[in-house]
Scaffold this motif. Sequence first.
Motif, PDB file in Angstrom:
ATOM      1  N   GLY A  68       0.824  -1.207   0.000  1.00 14.21           N
ATOM      2  CA  GLY A  68       0.000   0.000   0.000  1.00 14.21           C
ATOM      3  C   GLY A  68       0.851   1.245   0.000  1.00 14.21           C
ATOM      4  N   THR A  69       0.238   2.332   0.386  1.00 17.12           N
ATOM      5  CA  THR A  69       0.917   3.615   0.365  1.00 17.12           C
ATOM      6  C   THR A  69       0.827   4.250   1.744  1.00 17.12           C
ATOM      7  OG1 THR A  69       0.398   3.907  -1.964  1.00 17.12           O
ATOM      8  CG2 THR A  69       0.971   5.894  -0.726  1.00 17.12           C
ATOM      9  N   THR A  70       1.974   4.690   2.234  1.00 18.75           N
ATOM     10  CA  THR A  70       2.026   5.308   3.546  1.00 18.75           C
ATOM     11  C   THR A  70       2.247   6.801   3.391  1.00 18.75           C
ATOM     12  OG1 THR A  70       2.956   3.290   4.454  1.00 18.75           O
ATOM     13  CG2 THR A  70       3.200   5.291   5.770  1.00 18.75           C
ATOM     14  N   LEU A  71       1.348   7.555   4.014  1.00 19.34           N
ATOM     15  CA  LEU A  71       1.439   9.017   3.932  1.00 19.34           C
ATOM     16  C   LEU A  71       1.856   9.554   5.290  1.00 19.34           C
ATOM     17  CD1 LEU A  71      -2.056   9.493   2.241  1.00 19.34           C
ATOM     18  CD2 LEU A  71       0.158   9.520   1.062  1.00 19.34           C
ATOM     19  N   GLY A  72       2.965  10.256   5.350  1.00 16.59           N
ATOM     20  CA  GLY A  72       3.333  10.916   6.603  1.00 16.59           C
ATOM     21  C   GLY A  72       2.248  11.904   6.997  1.00 16.59           C
ATOM     22  N   ALA A  73       2.083  12.112   8.292  1.00 17.75           N
ATOM     23  CA  ALA A  73       1.013  12.997   8.765  1.00 17.75           C
ATOM     24  C   ALA A  73       1.163  14.410   8.210  1.00 17.75           C
ATOM     25  CB  ALA A  73       1.021  13.033  10.290  1.00 17.75           C
ATOM     26  N   GLY A  74       2.375  14.759   7.835  1.00 15.89           N
ATOM     27  CA  GLY A  74       2.622  16.120   7.361  1.00 15.89           C
ATOM     28  C   GLY A  74       2.516  16.295   5.856  1.00 15.89           C
ATOM     29  N   VAL A  75       2.061  15.256   5.161  1.00 16.76           N
ATOM     30  CA  VAL A  75       1.853  15.426   3.713  1.00 16.76           C
ATOM     31  C   VAL A  75       0.766  16.489   3.517  1.00 16.76           C
ATOM     32  CG1 VAL A  75       1.039  14.308   1.607  1.00 16.76           C
ATOM     33  CG2 VAL A  75       2.562  13.073   3.162  1.00 16.76           C
ATOM     34  N   THR A  76       1.037  17.445   2.677  1.00 15.63           N
ATOM     35  CA  THR A  76       0.077  18.544   2.544  1.00 15.63           C
ATOM     36  C   THR A  76      -1.098  18.142   1.659  1.00 15.63           C
ATOM     37  OG1 THR A  76       1.126  19.505   0.594  1.00 15.63           O
ATOM     38  CG2 THR A  76       1.915  20.260   2.758  1.00 15.63           C
ATOM     39  N   VAL A  77      -2.176  18.875   1.833  1.00 18.04           N
ATOM     40  CA  VAL A  77      -3.367  18.637   1.031  1.00 18.04           C
ATOM     41  C   VAL A  77      -3.058  18.862  -0.444  1.00 18.04           C
ATOM     42  CG1 VAL A  77      -5.755  19.376   0.639  1.00 18.04           C
ATOM     43  CG2 VAL A  77      -4.844  19.231   2.981  1.00 18.04           C
ATOM     44  N   ALA A  78      -2.250  19.868  -0.713  1.00 21.63           N
ATOM     45  CA  ALA A  78      -1.873  20.136  -2.110  1.00 21.63           C
ATOM     46  C   ALA A  78      -1.096  18.966  -2.697  1.00 21.63           C
ATOM     47  CB  ALA A  78      -1.041  21.418  -2.182  1.00 21.63           C
ATOM     48  N   ALA A  79      -0.227  18.342  -1.889  1.00 16.62           N
ATOM     49  CA  ALA A  79       0.540  17.207  -2.378  1.00 16.62           C
ATOM     50  C   ALA A  79      -0.371  16.020  -2.658  1.00 16.62           C
ATOM     51  CB  ALA A  79       1.620  16.820  -1.359  1.00 16.62           C
ATOM     52  N   LEU A  80      -1.387  15.819  -1.810  1.00 13.19           N
ATOM     53  CA  LEU A  80      -2.348  14.732  -2.068  1.00 13.19           C
ATOM     54  C   LEU A  80      -3.041  14.953  -3.402  1.00 13.19           C
ATOM     55  CD1 LEU A  80      -4.150  14.451   1.409  1.00 13.19           C
ATOM     56  CD2 LEU A  80      -2.330  12.975   0.538  1.00 13.19           C
ATOM     57  N   ALA A  81      -3.485  16.196  -3.607  1.00 19.00           N
ATOM     58  CA  ALA A  81      -4.223  16.509  -4.832  1.00 19.00           C
ATOM     59  C   ALA A  81      -3.342  16.306  -6.052  1.00 19.00           C
ATOM     60  CB  ALA A  81      -4.753  17.934  -4.769  1.00 19.00           C
ATOM     61  N   ARG A  82      -2.085  16.641  -5.918  1.00 16.66           N
ATOM     62  CA  ARG A  82      -1.168  16.599  -7.056  1.00 16.66           C
ATOM     63  C   ARG A  82      -0.609  15.193  -7.280  1.00 16.66           C
ATOM     64  NH1 ARG A  82       2.507  20.105  -5.027  1.00 16.66           N
ATOM     65  NH2 ARG A  82       3.665  18.328  -4.218  1.00 16.66           N
ATOM     66  N   ASP A  83      -0.131  14.551  -6.208  1.00 17.25           N
ATOM     67  CA  ASP A  83       0.673  13.343  -6.369  1.00 17.25           C
ATOM     68  C   ASP A  83      -0.136  12.040  -6.349  1.00 17.25           C
ATOM     69  OD1 ASP A  83       2.750  15.116  -6.403  1.00 17.25           O
ATOM     70  OD2 ASP A  83       3.288  14.811  -4.300  1.00 17.25           O
ATOM     71  N   LEU A  84      -1.363  12.093  -5.849  1.00 18.70           N
ATOM     72  CA  LEU A  84      -2.146  10.859  -5.757  1.00 18.70           C
ATOM     73  C   LEU A  84      -3.250  10.773  -6.802  1.00 18.70           C
ATOM     74  CD1 LEU A  84      -2.487  10.365  -1.893  1.00 18.70           C
ATOM     75  CD2 LEU A  84      -0.657   9.630  -3.420  1.00 18.70           C
ATOM     76  N   ALA A  85      -3.259  11.742  -7.728  1.00 20.52           N
ATOM     77  CA  ALA A  85      -4.364  11.806  -8.691  1.00 20.52           C
ATOM     78  C   ALA A  85      -4.458  10.519  -9.510  1.00 20.52           C
ATOM     79  CB  ALA A  85      -4.213  13.008  -9.604  1.00 20.52           C
ATOM     80  N   GLY A  86      -3.324   9.876  -9.799  1.00 21.07           N
ATOM     81  CA  GLY A  86      -3.338   8.666 -10.603  1.00 21.07           C
ATOM     82  C   GLY A  86      -3.730   7.433  -9.805  1.00 21.07           C
ATOM     83  N   ASP A  87      -3.196   7.308  -8.581  1.00 19.91           N
ATOM     84  CA  ASP A  87      -3.375   6.090  -7.791  1.00 19.91           C
ATOM     85  C   ASP A  87      -4.653   6.109  -6.955  1.00 19.91           C
ATOM     86  OD1 ASP A  87      -0.942   5.464  -8.744  1.00 19.91           O
ATOM     87  OD2 ASP A  87       0.162   5.875  -6.893  1.00 19.91           O
ATOM     88  N   TYR A  88      -4.936   7.252  -6.392  1.00 23.63           N
ATOM     89  CA  TYR A  88      -6.042   7.350  -5.432  1.00 23.63           C
ATOM     90  C   TYR A  88      -6.900   8.568  -5.787  1.00 23.63           C
ATOM     91  CZ  TYR A  88      -3.026   4.162  -2.831  1.00 23.63           C
ATOM     92  OH  TYR A  88      -2.250   3.097  -2.463  1.00 23.63           O
TER      93      TYR A  88
END
Lengths: 321, 875
Positions: A68-88
């Motif tokens: 799976g994928t582990t997200l550090g608690a400090g991953v920003t919302v912008a990073a989620l929107a940008r970097d996970l668009a393909g997988d999640y």
Amino acid sequence: MSVTILTAYDQRPDGLDGLDGPDGTGEFAYRAGGTDLQERLRTTGATPHILDLTGVPGFAAVERTDDGTTLGAGVTVAALARDLAGDYPALALTAGGLATPQVRTAATIGGNLLQRTRCWYFRHPHTSCFKSGGDSCPARDGRHLYGNVFDTAPCVHPHPSSLAMALLTYAATVDTTQRDGLAVGEVLGDGSDPTRDHLLADDEVLTRVVLPPPAPGEQAAYFRSISRFEAEWPLVEAVVRVVRDDAGTVTSCGVAIGGVAPVPLRLAAVEALLTGSTLDDDTVARAAASAAQGANPLPETGYKVALVEATVREVLERVRG
Amino acid sequence: MELTTTVNDETRVVEVDGTESAVDLVRDGLGLTGTKLVCGSGVCGACTMLVDGEPVLGCLTPATRLRDASVTTVEGIARRGGDDGGGDDLHPVQRAFAHHDGLQCGYCTPGFVVDAVAFHDRWRAEHGTDEPDRQAVAEALAGHLCRCGAYEGIYRAVAAACRGEHDAAGGSGEHVERVERVEAPAKVTGAAVYTTDVVRPGMLHAAIRRSDHAAGVVGPITFPDGVLGIDVLGEDRRVRWAGQPIAVVAAETQAEARRLARELAVPFTPEPFVIDPDEAARPGAPLVYATKADRKEAPTASEGAPMPAPWDGNVHGPSRAPFLGTLAKRRIRSARSEGRKGLVELEFHTAAQLHTAFEPHACVADWSDPQYLRVWLSTQGVAAMRLEIADHFDLDPTHVEVVAEHVGGGFGAKLGLTMEAVAAISLSRLSRRPVRLVLDRHEELTGTGNRPGSRSRVSLLVDDDTQAVRALTVDTDSHAGIAVGNSVAALAMFLYDRTPRLARDVDVVTNAPPGAPFRGPGGPTIAWALEQTVDETAHRFGRDPIELRAQWDGNPKRQALYRWASALPTWQGRPATGSQTGRYRRGVGVAAGNWMYFVDPDCEVVVRVEAGRLVVSTAVQDMGTGSRTVLARAVAGVFDVEPTAVDVRLGLANSGATHGPASGGSRTTVSLWSTAVDAATSLRARIGTDLAGAPDGVSATAKRGGDRGMRAVPVTMGGIQVGRGFSAAVHVSEVEVDTRTGKTRVLRVHGGIAVGRIHAPVLARSQCEGSVIQGIGLALYENQVLDPHTGLTLTANLEDYRIPQLGDTPEIDIHFHEDGWDRVPGGGVGLGEVATISPAASVGNAIFNATGWRPLTLPVRPDRLLEGLRAGGAR
């Protein structure tokens, strides 16, 4: 009045695990992006000890493995929107749809899950409620236009975390400095303790969010019903993720709604209706209608019954394409 | 702790305590006041700065995040754009904002500019000189709000900068760049100084202790030893609304002053109170004003003194404006009993709308020299404030100076001598030190005024055959909290024929925060009721709503606007009401506006030559309404030079003028323009156009004077003379209603404005566009909410008090009809009010056209729209 800033980096150079709150007594607060805390500090004039978590190794890391994928608690919302668009995509679309670009740049996934309620009574400096040391919910007999439509708890304002809603559809888990593998529901509870927005202990820090492996072919849609263009807390929000086979039949799905209850709700009944269907008009209509079943609105939230159905219908039609 | 940071390429070492935010560090710690603090909760973006190249919110970013970072504030933006051969060092985005007038008061501008620069640089790197569409710009700048409503100009500016039209100073290629608003360069670089930016040596900070109870009596207040404070309650020691100031304390820092205010012991005896107007009007309700003497203390929500009217409990009024009023009542009564088709009767409700100027109420008072009082004040009237302050403190006015270099919006809430000014001055007198008192957003959104909510009952009777107006009655209850003197229904006397009519205005007082004048006081409120009633009448008889108004309307200027509006493709393409069945329904609505003509005949303007440059000055202020530009253009026209070649100085002390107009009541431009032209003309007659050869300091002064024989009312009150004639407006709006989610989008608004000659066309257009935006806020989003059990204001932040965003901006087309005011010196009158009357009503009528459901209650939120459609209101 003196203020102590502790940086977690100074305290635990190896990372967040085993991190403790500051020694001694007195009010203290954890700080990640600061988008919730800084506003409350300004409003209340409070000067707590602050344990600032930024800069800890791994705090903002995204780690992909076969499990799976582990997200550090400090991953920003912008990073989620940008970097996970393909997988999640369900999580990424939700992240991209909340708040404003600057807030998304600063706010973190951990902070989003653990932020305090956005109720206008809680945030008012001259009221007290369950969550600010009082013994009642003034919104219940007062004004609660933005309140729950599933009135299942003493406090009537919905939980503000849009990301928690999206994480429910993935059955994601949460690790803390004290426990691993908590379901999102275990972190947020069910609202029955109206004094709390989450159930972590005072000295417990959220460290990671763990997602299952990406579902190949996942399609998703997110929608928030609001009155203006953007940047407004949802009246109702919904997210859906589906995987369909070549014939267009739904083989797995997740649907959740927010802005309606003490915590975001995963809609198992809706998912059951969708699974095995081709998202035909009739199924979509029945699924949307079932989303509002059991709603017991407050005097000012009756409109949300129709809006739950409308918002779920919206995401289902969007994901159908 | 100490931290090192690089700000605008300079390494700085600063002390932080860890709870403060980046904006506090930058403004208070480093003195870089270009960055503004407005909402304090991450909603408005005014405090945006670049940290390591990323736009971040200064109010929510912990100051500690600036450690070892590279920070760029608005003051440092210019240098980033300086290597394009421009010469003026401004970034293309800054020049585009100035050229396209993407600003008014300028208080939100630094945040917009910083974020737009980041967007522009990103866009250009990826897309070259392709133009971004409005959606892309709106999404990128979704974290910014502008209360003046300069959004159209902002769209134009960002798009033009991205097209590369402002890469070089003066414009690139065929694009010739202009500065339309003469102070725009100061506002886009953060150099413009507002009251909130003023820092004086040895300055104390003050904070207000407010009541969190809606009613009660306060005992004597004892300030702790060494604490400087004053009691600001009236002699009756009575609190009448939650949030009312009780005492003000001063300290060395703002945080300390706030703490002292919070911890101050206030002996308080609560008393019964009433928040809901319906309850307040019932017999036996707690009385807001118990005695005749108390009632004299009631503040007024209008610009003038309240009309004398009777009191009955909490009900003040009615004040009546009749024209054959008995006949009007009789005709309507008998039409009602006959069930006549021509009688349309509807009841309307409006919510209180908060001004929320982005610069809060603020004052810095410096009375350290006992012989001379200097006051920096965020005010709409420096000249009037000087006299009021002198009167209040028993001073010779020549010993008082009031400074308002730039004012970050007012909208009517900064016309009077408000408590923060009195308190700061009083504390400065006590301490003989400068004292600064700045309201925070919570205070600003609680107690500085609002456009009162209301209930209006309208009865309009027309002839069944000809639809000629037979009678009109309007009864309005205004809900201005503790304030009285509302005039809403009375405004219905000035439109549509001289037929029998009766207007009655009532104030229902409650223990709620006081209302205050707000752009066109009463105007949007009466338009919401009257213009929808007219629309309903047209609908009932199958008449074209514009044509029906034209049949009734005796105002030739509005007749011209009707002809313009009728020919608009938007109007011609409107659907039949209720004809649409899909999810999204489009509709078009029209509404008319009307306003009085006011002028300040005592206005003086001085034009002089200093070191070969023209200088024009008077005791006025500019809150984004364009007074600087109007003065510069007037003088420039006489001397045939560019407006930017004229220096403008505002305020009494450096002008030599004895008086200037307030920025309110649409009186400012019409008072300034011809006076400046007269002064410049007389100076030119003396010295010709050879400025270099003119004796230094040579000057000419002119006074406005009244319009000869043109007064409607033969007195001048409070700097206002009522002139003859009415200005006119017509708004045509197109909306799209999403019947699934209840959301209404305004797609397009055409605003026709008839105020005669326009003296600064680009700025005038900006102001009219802002009126449309504020009208959309009133129509769809804005709603003060009070807790019914305590009277506390729940919408005391910009998250819960919802004003229009960039993405809510429709396409706006402003049409000026410039005829009809030739008898007024300069040929034109003010537009600030008339432009704001009819937008919301036109949106209401468009929603009716789209859905067949008539929205009677403001704002038309999704919950109301869904409920209205569900209840089968749709035809």
